[in-house]
Design a protein around this motif. Structure first.
Motif, PDB file in Angstrom:
ATOM      1  N   VAL A 192       0.861  -1.184   0.000  1.00  0.00           N
ATOM      2  CA  VAL A 192       0.000   0.000   0.000  1.00  0.00           C
ATOM      3  C   VAL A 192       0.891   1.226   0.000  1.00  0.00           C
ATOM      4  CG1 VAL A 192      -1.900  -1.131   1.222  1.00  0.00           C
ATOM      5  CG2 VAL A 192      -0.121   0.055   2.522  1.00  0.00           C
ATOM      6  N   ALA A 193       0.274   2.360  -0.325  1.00  0.00           N
ATOM      7  CA  ALA A 193       1.037   3.605  -0.308  1.00  0.00           C
ATOM      8  C   ALA A 193       1.383   3.971   1.136  1.00  0.00           C
ATOM      9  CB  ALA A 193       0.233   4.714  -0.963  1.00  0.00           C
ATOM     10  N   GLU A 194       2.401   4.785   1.278  1.00  0.00           N
ATOM     11  CA  GLU A 194       2.790   5.209   2.623  1.00  0.00           C
ATOM     12  C   GLU A 194       3.118   6.696   2.635  1.00  0.00           C
ATOM     13  OE1 GLU A 194       6.445   3.540   4.033  1.00  0.00           O
ATOM     14  OE2 GLU A 194       7.206   3.249   1.998  1.00  0.00           O
ATOM     15  N   LEU A 195       2.878   7.296   3.813  1.00  0.00           N
ATOM     16  CA  LEU A 195       3.254   8.693   4.011  1.00  0.00           C
ATOM     17  C   LEU A 195       4.716   8.721   4.430  1.00  0.00           C
ATOM     18  CD1 LEU A 195       2.105  11.633   4.119  1.00  0.00           C
ATOM     19  CD2 LEU A 195       1.885  11.285   6.586  1.00  0.00           C
TER      20      LEU A 195
ATOM     21  N   SER B 113      -2.915  12.797 -11.103  1.00  0.00           N
ATOM     22  CA  SER B 113      -4.371  12.794 -11.244  1.00  0.00           C
ATOM     23  C   SER B 113      -4.991  11.504 -10.710  1.00  0.00           C
ATOM     24  CB  SER B 113      -4.732  12.979 -12.718  1.00  0.00           C
ATOM     25  OG  SER B 113      -6.113  13.004 -12.888  1.00  0.00           O
ATOM     26  N   ARG B 114      -4.288  10.398 -10.887  1.00  0.00           N
ATOM     27  CA  ARG B 114      -4.841   9.115 -10.430  1.00  0.00           C
ATOM     28  C   ARG B 114      -4.946   9.100  -8.900  1.00  0.00           C
ATOM     29  NH1 ARG B 114      -1.960   4.186  -9.713  1.00  0.00           N
ATOM     30  NH2 ARG B 114      -3.391   2.420  -9.521  1.00  0.00           N
ATOM     31  N   LEU B 115      -3.890   9.562  -8.249  1.00  0.00           N
ATOM     32  CA  LEU B 115      -3.935   9.638  -6.782  1.00  0.00           C
ATOM     33  C   LEU B 115      -4.988  10.657  -6.334  1.00  0.00           C
ATOM     34  CD1 LEU B 115      -2.903   9.064  -3.928  1.00  0.00           C
ATOM     35  CD2 LEU B 115      -1.049  10.729  -4.343  1.00  0.00           C
ATOM     36  N   ALA B 116      -5.063  11.778  -7.032  1.00  0.00           N
ATOM     37  CA  ALA B 116      -6.032  12.817  -6.670  1.00  0.00           C
ATOM     38  C   ALA B 116      -7.466  12.267  -6.747  1.00  0.00           C
ATOM     39  CB  ALA B 116      -5.876  14.024  -7.593  1.00  0.00           C
ATOM     40  N   ARG B 117      -7.757  11.553  -7.819  1.00  0.00           N
ATOM     41  CA  ARG B 117      -9.111  11.003  -7.963  1.00  0.00           C
ATOM     42  C   ARG B 117      -9.386   9.930  -6.916  1.00  0.00           C
ATOM     43  NH1 ARG B 117     -11.707  12.830 -12.466  1.00  0.00           N
ATOM     44  NH2 ARG B 117     -10.412  13.893 -14.012  1.00  0.00           N
ATOM     45  N   HIS B 118      -8.358   9.159  -6.577  1.00  0.00           N
ATOM     46  CA  HIS B 118      -8.526   8.173  -5.503  1.00  0.00           C
ATOM     47  C   HIS B 118      -8.852   8.882  -4.186  1.00  0.00           C
ATOM     48  CE1 HIS B 118      -7.645   5.136  -2.476  1.00  0.00           C
ATOM     49  NE2 HIS B 118      -6.836   6.024  -1.934  1.00  0.00           N
ATOM     50  N   LEU B 119      -8.101   9.932  -3.885  1.00  0.00           N
ATOM     51  CA  LEU B 119      -8.334  10.646  -2.621  1.00  0.00           C
ATOM     52  C   LEU B 119      -9.741  11.221  -2.587  1.00  0.00           C
ATOM     53  CD1 LEU B 119      -4.930  12.539  -2.128  1.00  0.00           C
ATOM     54  CD2 LEU B 119      -5.679  10.423  -1.019  1.00  0.00           C
ATOM     55  N   GLN B 120     -10.168  11.814  -3.691  1.00  0.00           N
ATOM     56  CA  GLN B 120     -11.522  12.387  -3.712  1.00  0.00           C
ATOM     57  C   GLN B 120     -12.576  11.304  -3.493  1.00  0.00           C
ATOM     58  OE1 GLN B 120     -13.492  13.396  -7.238  1.00  0.00           O
ATOM     59  NE2 GLN B 120     -14.857  14.865  -6.252  1.00  0.00           N
ATOM     60  N   ARG B 121     -12.405  10.188  -4.202  1.00  0.00           N
ATOM     61  CA  ARG B 121     -13.386   9.098  -4.073  1.00  0.00           C
ATOM     62  C   ARG B 121     -13.412   8.560  -2.646  1.00  0.00           C
ATOM     63  NH1 ARG B 121     -11.149   5.826  -7.288  1.00  0.00           N
ATOM     64  NH2 ARG B 121     -11.846   6.934  -9.142  1.00  0.00           N
ATOM     65  N   TYR B 122     -12.231   8.347  -2.086  1.00  0.00           N
ATOM     66  CA  TYR B 122     -12.163   7.808  -0.723  1.00  0.00           C
ATOM     67  C   TYR B 122     -12.818   8.771   0.265  1.00  0.00           C
ATOM     68  CZ  TYR B 122     -10.366   5.621   3.498  1.00  0.00           C
ATOM     69  OH  TYR B 122     -10.281   5.002   4.724  1.00  0.00           O
TER      70      TYR B 122
ATOM     71  N   TYR C 100      -4.433   3.278  -0.892  1.00  0.00           N
ATOM     72  CA  TYR C 100      -3.958   3.402  -2.280  1.00  0.00           C
ATOM     73  C   TYR C 100      -2.975   2.266  -2.536  1.00  0.00           C
ATOM     74  CZ  TYR C 100      -2.700   6.052  -6.505  1.00  0.00           C
ATOM     75  OH  TYR C 100      -2.520   6.473  -7.798  1.00  0.00           O
ATOM     76  N   PRO C 101      -2.977   1.704  -3.745  1.00  0.00           N
ATOM     77  CA  PRO C 101      -2.206   0.475  -3.962  1.00  0.00           C
ATOM     78  C   PRO C 101      -0.727   0.574  -3.599  1.00  0.00           C
ATOM     79  CG  PRO C 101      -3.680   0.868  -5.803  1.00  0.00           C
ATOM     80  CD  PRO C 101      -3.779   2.062  -4.916  1.00  0.00           C
ATOM     81  N   ALA C 102      -0.037   1.627  -4.018  1.00  0.00           N
ATOM     82  CA  ALA C 102       1.392   1.704  -3.730  1.00  0.00           C
ATOM     83  C   ALA C 102       1.884   3.106  -3.996  1.00  0.00           C
ATOM     84  CB  ALA C 102       2.166   0.710  -4.592  1.00  0.00           C
ATOM     85  N   GLY C 103       3.021   3.419  -3.423  1.00  0.00           N
ATOM     86  CA  GLY C 103       3.636   4.715  -3.692  1.00  0.00           C
ATOM     87  C   GLY C 103       4.081   5.398  -2.425  1.00  0.00           C
ATOM     88  N   ARG C 104       4.994   6.339  -2.609  1.00  0.00           N
ATOM     89  CA  ARG C 104       5.527   7.121  -1.489  1.00  0.00           C
ATOM     90  C   ARG C 104       4.951   8.534  -1.601  1.00  0.00           C
ATOM     91  NH1 ARG C 104       9.979   4.940   0.843  1.00  0.00           N
ATOM     92  NH2 ARG C 104      10.912   6.975   1.296  1.00  0.00           N
ATOM     93  N   VAL C 105       4.168   8.900  -0.615  1.00  0.00           N
ATOM     94  CA  VAL C 105       3.468  10.185  -0.652  1.00  0.00           C
ATOM     95  C   VAL C 105       3.992  11.073   0.478  1.00  0.00           C
ATOM     96  CG1 VAL C 105       1.229  11.347  -0.557  1.00  0.00           C
ATOM     97  CG2 VAL C 105       1.406   9.057  -1.578  1.00  0.00           C
ATOM     98  N   ALA C 106       4.366  12.284   0.133  1.00  0.00           N
ATOM     99  CA  ALA C 106       4.700  13.292   1.139  1.00  0.00           C
ATOM    100  C   ALA C 106       3.568  14.312   1.173  1.00  0.00           C
ATOM    101  CB  ALA C 106       6.022  13.977   0.806  1.00  0.00           C
ATOM    102  N   VAL C 107       3.491  15.046   2.276  1.00  0.00           N
ATOM    103  CA  VAL C 107       2.450  16.072   2.401  1.00  0.00           C
ATOM    104  C   VAL C 107       3.100  17.371   2.846  1.00  0.00           C
ATOM    105  CG1 VAL C 107       1.886  15.345   4.774  1.00  0.00           C
ATOM    106  CG2 VAL C 107       0.248  16.721   3.479  1.00  0.00           C
ATOM    107  N   VAL C 108       2.634  18.459   2.273  1.00  0.00           N
ATOM    108  CA  VAL C 108       3.094  19.772   2.714  1.00  0.00           C
ATOM    109  C   VAL C 108       1.876  20.645   2.977  1.00  0.00           C
ATOM    110  CG1 VAL C 108       3.335  20.708   0.373  1.00  0.00           C
ATOM    111  CG2 VAL C 108       4.644  21.716   2.221  1.00  0.00           C
ATOM    112  N   ALA C 109       1.956  21.406   4.076  1.00  0.00           N
ATOM    113  CA  ALA C 109       0.952  22.431   4.370  1.00  0.00           C
ATOM    114  C   ALA C 109       1.576  23.784   4.094  1.00  0.00           C
ATOM    115  CB  ALA C 109       0.512  22.351   5.823  1.00  0.00           C
ATOM    116  N   SER C 110       0.838  24.630   3.401  1.00  0.00           N
ATOM    117  CA  SER C 110       1.347  25.940   2.991  1.00  0.00           C
ATOM    118  C   SER C 110       0.541  27.018   3.703  1.00  0.00           C
ATOM    119  CB  SER C 110       1.189  26.067   1.468  1.00  0.00           C
ATOM    120  OG  SER C 110       1.549  27.340   1.015  1.00  0.00           O
TER     121      SER C 110
END
Lengths: 108, 278
Positions: free
Chosen positions: B6-9, B98-107, B174-184
């Motif tokens: 699975v994806a990870e933060l 876009s694929r991750l974005a649409r997944h996040l919206q759907r979830y 999400y199936p896989a991937g390395r995701v970082a997050v930034v707050a602005s």
């Protein structure tokens, strides 16, 4: 009861028109050019329309009065950022601070 | 080591987005060195966590939204250009995952967060200015996420915290991937309003609130930060005081921990923070 509510609605719509103008100047170079070359004619052609009072305040660059009128402060400063209606950022700052002296900050 | 299923933060970050900072650094202004160094700390930590995508939590400054005012919105286009509001910042096209974005919206929709989707968008200085520092020559895809922090009514801090928790779950779904997050965003700042400094068009109306946010960040006390981030407090912090909601959403995406680095510019009411491997 009906008449005061209608007056409030008219005021709200009108303030919206000033806010929308300030938002549009950021995104629309042609509007900025038009405001610089023919400010009054440009303001009178806007939709939604501005009130006569708002046109007068805008032509005078009276951001203090516009702020007291209810216009969004952040959006108002966009007029000065783009050098429109006789405004620049120092002039904007001086006028909006003068309109609300009780809120003015001392510089650090 | 087997690939994650699975994806990870892999990293969390907080940055300011002063639109003039790229100009200052380019022109060698007095604070150029400090700004560059503080952003560089974030850039190095971001690069070290090797993300595949960057969830970018920000608040539109009346550039995308005005006639329509969404509370939460996610960009799902393939790419976007900017900065739409500051032509002095070098213009760039940013890839969107876009694929991750649409997944996040759907979830999120499946979990009671009614987040809208932007199928076409531009990016303003809140995205492009920080990226100029933290991903200057890096085609890192982002997922732009917008929280209304400017035009009231704003979402509550509690709601934004819950949103962050849902985003955390969404990433692990999400199936896989390395995701970082930034707050602005900043903690206390007024732009163009009466609470500005005499020699500027910005001000810091609530320096004590900036100090309090920093204290709570260092103590990893997100729960208290959420409780104290009332609408009244955010309004007292300036007409951009709602931007702390972006940070709260980001902070909710991992178990509370003190930042590995926290660089502060108190006269701007903002800070740069990193949480590598949260």
């Amino acid at each position: 009861m009906v008449r005061p509510r209608l007056r409030n609605l008219a005021l709200a719509v009108s303030v919206y028109a000033v806010n929308k103008l300030c938002r549009r100047v950021v995104q629309e170079p042609e509007l900025r050019r038009s405001l610089a070359e023919q400010p009054e004619a440009t303001l009178r052609a806007l939709a939604p329309p501005l009130s006569e009072e708002e046109i007068a305040m805008l032509l005078a660059g009276d951001v203090g009065a516009l702020a007291k009128h209810g216009t969004n402060h952040f959006l108002l400063h966009q007029l000065a950022r783009w050098g429109l209606l006789g405004l620049d950022l120092p002039t904007h700052g001086a006028r909006i601070r003068a309109a609300f002296p009780e809120q003015a900050l001392r510089s650090p | 080591m087997a690939a994650a299923s699975v994806a990870e933060l892999v990293g969390a970050f907080g940055v300011p987005h002063n639109p003039h900072f790229p100009d200052w650094v380019r022109d060698g202004a007095p604070l150029a060195g400090e700004v560059s160094e503080m952003y560089a700390t974030v850039a190095e930590a971001l690069a070290a966590c090797k993300p595949d995508a960057l969830l970018y939590i920000t608040s539109d400054h009346y550039n995308l939204f005005f006639e329509t005012l969404p509370v939460f919105m996610i960009g799902v286009a393939e790419s976007a250009v900017g900065a739409s509001d500051y032509p002095t910042i070098p213009r760039r096209e940013v890839r969107i995952d876009s694929r991750l974005a649409r997944h996040l919206q759907r979830y999120l929709l499946e979990h009671d967060f009614d987040v809208g989707a932007l199928q076409e968008l531009t990016l303003d200085h809140t995205v492009i200015a920080p990226l100029w520092f933290i991903a200057a020559n890096w085609d890192l895809p982002i997922v732009p996420f917008f929280i209304n922090a400017f035009l009231r009514p704003l979402p509550s801090a509690r709601r934004c915290f819950a949103l962050g928790r849902a985003l955390r779950e969404a990433i692990t779904a999400y199936p896989a991937g390395r995701v970082a997050v930034v707050a602005s965003g900043s903690f206390s700042v007024e732009i163009g309003g009466p609470r500005i400094f005499a020699d500027a068009h910005v001000g810091v109306p609530a320096p004590e609130w900036t100090d309090r946010v920093l204290e709570l960040l260092r103590a990893a006390d997100v729960e208290t930060l959420v409780r104290e981030s009332t609408d009244e407090q955010l309004a007292a912090a300036g007409n951009a005081g709602g931007e702390v909601l972006d940070w709260i959403t980001m902070l909710a995406m991992f178990d509370p921990a003190p930042p590995a680095t926290l660089d502060v510019q108190p006269w701007f009411g903002h800070a740069y923070a990193t949480w590598p491997s949260p």
